[in-house]
Design a protein around this motif. Structure first.
Motif, short mmCIF file in Angstrom:
data_model
loop_
_atom_site.label_atom_id
_atom_site.label_comp_id
_atom_site.label_asym_id
_atom_site.label_seq_id
_atom_site.Cartn_x
_atom_site.Cartn_y
_atom_site.Cartn_z
N ALA A 114 0.84 -1.21 0.00
CA ALA A 114 0.00 0.00 0.00
C ALA A 114 0.87 1.25 0.00
CB ALA A 114 -0.92 0.00 1.22
N SER A 115 1.92 1.24 0.81
CA SER A 115 2.82 2.39 0.89
C SER A 115 3.53 2.62 -0.44
CB SER A 115 3.86 2.16 1.99
OG SER A 115 4.76 3.23 2.08
N ALA A 116 3.90 1.54 -1.11
CA ALA A 116 4.57 1.66 -2.41
C ALA A 116 3.61 2.13 -3.48
CB ALA A 116 5.19 0.32 -2.80
N ALA A 117 2.39 1.57 -3.49
CA ALA A 117 1.41 1.90 -4.53
C ALA A 117 0.97 3.35 -4.47
CB ALA A 117 0.21 0.98 -4.42
N GLU A 118 0.91 3.91 -3.26
CA GLU A 118 0.43 5.29 -3.13
C GLU A 118 1.56 6.31 -3.17
OE1 GLU A 118 -1.45 5.80 0.64
OE2 GLU A 118 0.42 5.68 1.78
N TYR A 119 2.78 5.86 -3.47
CA TYR A 119 3.97 6.71 -3.37
C TYR A 119 3.82 7.99 -4.17
CZ TYR A 119 8.97 7.75 -2.90
OH TYR A 119 10.17 8.32 -2.61
N PHE A 120 3.33 7.90 -5.40
CA PHE A 120 3.21 9.09 -6.24
C PHE A 120 1.77 9.63 -6.29
CE2 PHE A 120 7.17 7.42 -8.30
CZ PHE A 120 7.98 8.47 -7.89
N PHE A 121 0.94 9.15 -5.38
CA PHE A 121 -0.42 9.68 -5.29
C PHE A 121 -0.61 10.52 -4.03
CE2 PHE A 121 -1.03 5.87 -7.96
CZ PHE A 121 -1.57 6.49 -9.07
N LYS A 122 0.46 10.65 -3.23
CA LYS A 122 0.37 11.44 -2.01
C LYS A 122 0.29 12.92 -2.34
CE LYS A 122 3.27 8.18 0.58
NZ LYS A 122 4.58 8.00 1.27
N MET A 123 -0.30 13.68 -1.41
CA MET A 123 -0.35 15.13 -1.57
C MET A 123 1.07 15.68 -1.63
SD MET A 123 -3.56 16.05 -1.55
CE MET A 123 -3.57 17.77 -1.04
N GLY A 124 1.31 16.54 -2.61
CA GLY A 124 2.61 17.19 -2.72
C GLY A 124 3.53 16.55 -3.75
N VAL A 125 3.30 15.28 -4.08
CA VAL A 125 4.15 14.63 -5.08
C VAL A 125 3.31 14.03 -6.21
CG1 VAL A 125 6.01 14.11 -3.46
CG2 VAL A 125 4.18 12.45 -3.81
N GLU A 126 2.06 14.42 -6.28
CA GLU A 126 1.18 13.82 -7.28
C GLU A 126 1.28 14.47 -8.65
OE1 GLU A 126 -2.55 16.36 -5.36
OE2 GLU A 126 -2.70 14.20 -5.62
N GLY A 127 2.10 15.52 -8.77
CA GLY A 127 2.25 16.18 -10.05
C GLY A 127 1.06 17.08 -10.36
N LYS A 128 1.03 17.63 -11.56
CA LYS A 128 -0.03 18.56 -11.94
C LYS A 128 -1.26 17.85 -12.48
CE LYS A 128 0.61 22.62 -13.39
NZ LYS A 128 0.86 23.84 -14.19
N ARG A 129 -1.20 16.51 -12.58
CA ARG A 129 -2.32 15.75 -13.13
C ARG A 129 -2.64 16.23 -14.56
NH1 ARG A 129 -1.20 12.37 -9.99
NH2 ARG A 129 -2.29 11.81 -8.08
N PHE A 130 -1.61 16.26 -15.37
CA PHE A 130 -1.76 16.75 -16.75
C PHE A 130 -2.77 15.92 -17.54
CE2 PHE A 130 -0.35 16.54 -21.21
CZ PHE A 130 -0.45 17.87 -21.57
N ARG A 131 -2.62 14.62 -17.49
CA ARG A 131 -3.50 13.75 -18.29
C ARG A 131 -4.96 13.80 -17.84
NH1 ARG A 131 1.37 12.57 -17.93
NH2 ARG A 131 2.63 11.89 -19.69
N PRO A 132 -5.24 13.70 -16.53
CA PRO A 132 -6.64 13.87 -16.12
C PRO A 132 -7.22 15.22 -16.52
CG PRO A 132 -5.40 12.86 -14.36
CD PRO A 132 -4.39 13.28 -15.40
N THR A 133 -6.40 16.26 -16.49
CA THR A 133 -6.88 17.58 -16.90
C THR A 133 -7.29 17.57 -18.36
OG1 THR A 133 -5.51 18.75 -15.28
CG2 THR A 133 -6.23 20.02 -17.19
N VAL A 134 -6.46 16.99 -19.21
CA VAL A 134 -6.79 16.90 -20.64
C VAL A 134 -8.09 16.15 -20.83
CG1 VAL A 134 -6.10 15.86 -22.83
CG2 VAL A 134 -4.40 17.06 -21.45
N LEU A 135 -8.26 15.04 -20.13
CA LEU A 135 -9.44 14.19 -20.34
C LEU A 135 -10.72 14.84 -19.82
CD1 LEU A 135 -7.78 10.76 -19.51
CD2 LEU A 135 -8.31 11.71 -21.75
N LEU A 136 -10.64 15.52 -18.70
CA LEU A 136 -11.82 16.20 -18.17
C LEU A 136 -12.23 17.36 -19.08
CD1 LEU A 136 -10.94 16.23 -14.37
CD2 LEU A 136 -12.65 14.80 -15.51
N LEU A 137 -11.24 18.07 -19.60
CA LEU A 137 -11.53 19.15 -20.54
C LEU A 137 -12.10 18.59 -21.84
CD1 LEU A 137 -8.39 21.42 -20.05
CD2 LEU A 137 -10.74 21.98 -19.40
#
Length: 425
Positions: A114-137
Motif C-alpha cells: 500500500a505504501s509503495a502503490a500510493e507513493y506518487f499519489f500522495k499530496m505534494g508529489v502527485e504532479g499537476k495531473r496533466f492527463r486527467p486535466t486533458v481528459l476532463l476538458l
C-alpha cells in the motif's frame, strides 16, 4: 486568425480543410459507412507521413494547410485576442475528486505494498495531473456538462452518471501512467522522480515492480466496471503499446537508433498512445460520432508527441532541479532522441560517436559539442510546434457548439498545446 499566447489557432476555414484531409482519402460511398481504427506510421523528415484511419496522410498537407490559413488571415488583418484560461483551474474541483479517488483505489491489504502503490499519489508529489486535466476538458469539449456545485439544481442523473464514467477514464489513465513510470525507473535504474527519490531507489526494485503491477491490476478492475468492450480494448492496447515502446528502446540495432522514423514510432507507443486512446475513450463513452472520436484521438496523439519532443529538448537544456531528474539522463543511458538525430543530419560524423556509445564521458562531451553547433534543439522545438498546431486544429475541427462551457474547454485544450511547447520543466 486567433492567437492564444503566441500560438496560432486555425480558423474554421482551417478546420474544414483539416477535415477534408480525412474525407478526401475515402470514396464517397465509404465516408459514412465505416472509419477504420487509427494506427500510426512515421516517415521523417522530408516525407513525414502517418497512417491514420487506414489511409496514408502526408504530414506536409496538414501543416501547409495550417500555414496557408495563417497567411490568408494575416492578409485580412483580422486578429482576435481571447481571454486567457488556466486549464487546470477550470477543472480544479474535479481534479480533487480524481485525486481522492486515486488514493482510495490504491489501498492494499499489505501495508508495504500500500505504501509503495500510493507513493506518487500522495499530496505534494502527485504532479499537476496533466492527463486527467486533458481528459476532463475533452469531456466538456465534446459537450458533456461539467458537474455543478451542490447548491445548484440536481441536474440530469444520466449526465451525472456519464460524467462519473468520464472521470473513471481519467483515473484509469493516471494509474496506467504512474505504473509505467515505476517500471521505467527500474529499467533505467533511476534514483529520482518528480523531485524526490524514485520508488525503486527508496524501496528497491522488486517492490517498485510489484507496485506498478498492482496499479495496473486496479486500473483493469476499474476499466471492467465501465462495461464498454470498445473502451476496454482501447486501453488494453495502450498497455501493450507501453511494453512495445519500452522493448523497442531496449533492443535497438545501430540503424534503428539513428532512425527518426523508428524514434517517432517508439515515442508514439511510449507516450502518445496513452493520451490519444484515452481521449478517444472519452468520446466513445459519450456516444460521439466516429468523426468526433477520431478528432479527439488526433488531439491526444499530437499533444503527446509534442510533449515528448519538448521533454527530449529539456533533457539537454534543463537542470536537475527543474526537471526533477538528472539532466542528460537519456544520452547517458545511450538513448538517442530527436535533438541528436537532427544534429546527425547536419554532422554525419556524429554517427560514429553514437555507434561507439556513451559509457565514455568524452563521447558525451563530443556529442554535446556537435549538438551545440547544430540546429538539433531548434528543429526539435519546431517539430513539437507542428504537432501542437495539429492538436489545436483537431479541436477547432470539432462540430460547432455555442455552449459557454464547451467553448471554454476547447480554448483550454488549445492553451494546453501552447503550454506544452513553452514549458521549462
Amino acid at each position: 486568425m486567433l492567437f492564444v499566447r503566441g500560438l496560432t489557432r486555425v480558423t474554421r476555414t482551417g478546420c474544414n480543410r483539416y477535415r477534408w484531409v480525412y474525407s478526401s482519402l475515402l470514396g464517397d460511398g465509404q465516408r459514412q459507412r465505416h472509419l477504420p481504427q487509427p494506427c500510426t506510421q512515421f516517415r521523417f523528415p522530408d516525407h513525414y507521413s502517418q497512417e491514420v484511419l487506414g489511409c496514408r496522410i502526408i504530414y506536409s498537407w496538414v501543416s501547409s494547410a495550417i500555414s496557408t490559413i495563417g497567411k490568408q488571415s494575416q492578409h485580412q488583418g483580422t486578429y482576435v485576442v481571447e481571454e486567457q484560461l488556466d486549464p487546470f483551474s477550470l477543472v480544479a474541483d474535479e481534479l480533487s475528486i480524481v485525486a481522492n479517488s486515486l488514493r482510495s483505489m490504491v489501498i492494499a491489504k499489505v501495508p508495504k505494498l500500500a505504501s509503495a502503490a500510493e507513493y506518487f499519489f500522495k499530496m505534494g508529489v502527485e504532479g499537476k495531473r496533466f492527463r486527467p486535466t486533458v481528459l476532463l476538458l475533452m469531456a466538456t469539449a465534446l459537450n458533456i456538462p461539467m458537474p455543478r456545485p451542490a447548491s445548484d439544481a440536481a441536474g440530469d442523473p444520466l449526465s451525472l452518471e456519464l460524467r462519473s464514467r468520464q472521470r473513471c477514464i481519467a483515473e484509469i489513465t493516471e494509474m496506467i501512467h504512474v505504473a509505467s513510470l515505476l517500471h521505467d525507473d527500474v529499467l533505467d535504474d533511476a534514483d529520482t522522480r518528480r523531485g524526490i527519490g524514485s520508488l525503486n531507489f527508496v524501496m528497491g526494485n522488486k517492490l517498485a515492480v510489484l507496485a506498478g503491477d498492482f496499479l495496473l491490476s486496479r486500473a483493469c478492475v476499474a476499466l471492467a466496471s465501465l462495461k464498454n468492450t470498445e473502451v476496454v480494448s482501447l486501453l488494453a492496447m495502450v498497455v501493450e503499446h507501453l511494453v512495445t515502446g519500452e522493448t523497442m528502446q531496449m533492443t535497438t540495432s545501430s540503424d534503428q537508433r539513428c532512425s527518426m522514423e523508428y524514434y517517432m514510432q517508439k515515442t508514439y507507443y511510449k507516450t502518445a498512445s496513452l493520451i490519444s486512446n484515452s481521449c478517444k475513450a472519452i468520446a466513445l463513452l459519450a456516444g460521439q460520432t466516429a468523426e468526433a472520436s477520431i478528432l479527439a484521438y488526433e488531439y491526444g496523439k499530437n499533444l503527446g508527441l509534442a510533449f515528448q519532443l519538448i521533454d527530449d529538448v529539456l533533457d539537454f537544456t534543463g537542470t536537475s532541479s527543474s526537471l526533477g531528474k538528472g539532466s542528460l539522463s537519456d544520452i547517458r543511458h545511450g538513448i538517442i532522441t530527436a535533438p541528436i538525430l537532427f544534429a546527425m543530419e547536419e554532422f554525419p560524423e556524429l554517427r560514429t560517436i553514437v555507434d561507439q556509445g556513451f559509457d565514455n564521458t568524452a563521447n558525451v562531451d563530443r556529442a554535446l559539442e556537435y549538438l551545440g553547433k547544430s540546429r538539433g534543439i531548434e528543429r526539435t522545438r519546431e517539430l513539437a510546434a507542428k504537432h501542437a498546431n495539429l492538436a489545436s486544429a483537431a479541436i477547432d475541427s470539432l462540430p460547432e457548439n455555442n455552449d459557454e462551457d464547451v467553448q471554454k474547454s476547447r480554448r483550454a485544450l488549445v492553451e494546453l498545446t501552447h503550454r506544452v511547447i513553452v514549458r521549462r520543466k
